[in-house]
Design an enzyme around this catalytic site. Structure first.
Site, short mmCIF file in Angstrom:
data_model
loop_
_atom_site.label_atom_id
_atom_site.label_comp_id
_atom_site.label_asym_id
_atom_site.label_seq_id
_atom_site.Cartn_x
_atom_site.Cartn_y
_atom_site.Cartn_z
N LYS A 187 0.88 -1.17 0.00
CA LYS A 187 0.00 0.00 0.00
C LYS A 187 0.92 1.22 0.00
O LYS A 187 0.88 2.07 0.90
CB LYS A 187 -0.91 -0.08 1.24
CG LYS A 187 -2.01 0.94 1.28
CD LYS A 187 -3.14 0.66 0.31
CE LYS A 187 -4.16 1.79 0.38
NZ LYS A 187 -5.09 1.79 -0.77
N ASP A 235 -2.37 -12.36 5.13
CA ASP A 235 -3.40 -13.08 5.88
C ASP A 235 -4.72 -13.04 5.11
O ASP A 235 -5.39 -14.05 4.90
CB ASP A 235 -3.54 -12.36 7.25
CG ASP A 235 -4.35 -13.15 8.24
OD1 ASP A 235 -4.78 -14.27 7.91
OD2 ASP A 235 -4.55 -12.66 9.37
#
Ligand code: NAD
Length: 361
Positions: A193, A249
């Protein structure tokens, strides 16, 4: 003679059922490929708690530390869910400390959809007609799950988590991804990000530097929100997806579900030099325990990863994966992957079918 030691930790529920089958497959492959494998079994999870009062007895840890690889089943079950203190519960006191003690910083989750199982995918048939083969490489010991400070303010009205990464942590996971890509489609998509997060900017810089050592592997960068979208829009574009702990995850679960069944998903967790740990993604499935219904393919495919990543035996790993492919193409199904009109076979019969097809193609 080069003997490899494998620690076998069946655990609870269907763990022992699927691990037994995976060990049988490993033995059959070892015979065909002339590998010398030694298997040593130890207790973990609820089974270990019942026998010793602790879900990770010191002798189990010592066995794992002195082995070349660990084959793990699953831990937990209703009997243990509310044990106090939480540190003696099977996952929290067994699996998590084991991962930490073995310094398993890299989690590899292949999301492979076999064309024969295309109808099990949650995606439209045309998107998955040719199958899918994505490897998610997730950093497992850093990032926001572990960064300090972390906690609640005294009045309980504010909470903080910290995302932090060191260059060395990014470098070592990037090497795992590039090395894995060399053995596969030779493409790494690094997900971050970087438009918002400082850790992501560092991540991107370091991954680009590591990429220079792998000129035969193509590197692309993608923002995590775009990646979440691309995984459902056009998943076939991905080969290796490399990402940090929290993004991994989430994305590894998303990628996994594109393939349909929990009973098919294998995983590997690796350290820099010690043994890797190989386990099916599924849990102990108390609802089907002891009924010979569990799909052993996730455990069998985890055994293939063990051969590939810890024993460096690509041929033996590929032999197992091909046998699974052949078995599925031939129409063999356990109940969880059978569609209407298909009859299901049991755990043991599925294992036997894979053994019979080893070396078939
Ligand atoms: P689960 O993965 O055990 O089961 C979810 C559903 O999938 C169940 O209906 C089960 O029957 C089915 N399923 C799972 N594996 C299957 C297989 N190989 N073949 C056919 N069907 C299969 O998840 P859960 O029910 O949420 O958890 C059960 C227990 O397992 C809990 O105690 C949980 O804490 C534990 N757990 C352990 C691990 C681990 O050891 N790594 C991971 C997840 C959950």
């Amino acid at each position: 003679m080069d003997v490899k030691r494998i620690a076998v930790l069946p655990g609870d529920g269907i763990g022992p059922e699927v691990v037994k089958v995976a060990v049988a497959v490993l033995k059959a492959v070892a015979e065909r490929c002339r590998l010398h494998l030694e298997f040593h079994e130890a207790l973990v999870g609820g089974a270990a708690y019942d026998a010793t009062g602790h879900p990770l007895p010191p002798e189990t840890l010592a066995l794992c530390q002195s082995s070349d690889a660990v084959l793990f089943g699953a831990v937990g079950g209703p009997k243990y869910d509310n044990l106090e203190p939480p540190e003696i519960r099977p996952e929290r006191g067994g699996l998590l400390p084991l991962r930490k003690k073995l310094n398993l910083f890299a989690n590899l989750r292949p999301a492979r959809l076999y064309p024969a199982l295309a109808s099990a995918s949650s995606l439209k048939p045309e998107l998955v007609a040719k199958g899918l083969d994505i490897l998610v490489v997730r950093e497992l010991l850093g990032g926001i799950y572990f960064g300090q400070p972390k906690g609640r303010s005294d009045d309980g009205r504010r909470a903080v988590d910290t995302s932090a990464y060191e260059v060395s942590e990014i470098e070592r996971i990037a090497h795992v991804a590039f090395q894995a890509a060399k053995r596969r489609g030779k493409r790494v998509c690094s997900v971050d990000k970087a438009n918002v997060l400082e850790t992501s900017r560092l991540w991107r810089e370091v991954v680009a530097r590591v990429a220079e050592s792998y000129p035969d592997v193509e590197l692309t960068d993608m923002l995590v929100d775009n990646c979440a979208m691309q995984l459902v829009r056009n998943p076939a574009q991905f080969d290796v997806v490399l990402t940090e702990n929290m993004f991994g995850d989430i994305l590894s679960d998303e990628a996994a579900m594109l393939t349909g069944s929990l009973g098919m998903l294998a995983s590997a967790s690796l350290s820099s030099s010690g043994p890797g740990l190989y386990e099916p993604v599924h849990g102990s499935a108390p609802d089907i325990t002891g009924q010979n219904k569990a799909n052993p393919l996730a455990a069998i495919l985890s055994a293939a990863l063990l051969l590939r990543y810890s024993l460096n035996h690509e041929d033996a790993a590929a032999m197992i994966e091909r046998a699974v492919d052949v078995v599925l193409q031939a129409g063999y199904r356990t109940a969880d992957i059978a569609t209407a009109g298909q009859s299901a076979i049991g755990t043991c019969a599925m294992g036997q079918s894979v053994i019979e097809k080893l070396g078939a193609v």
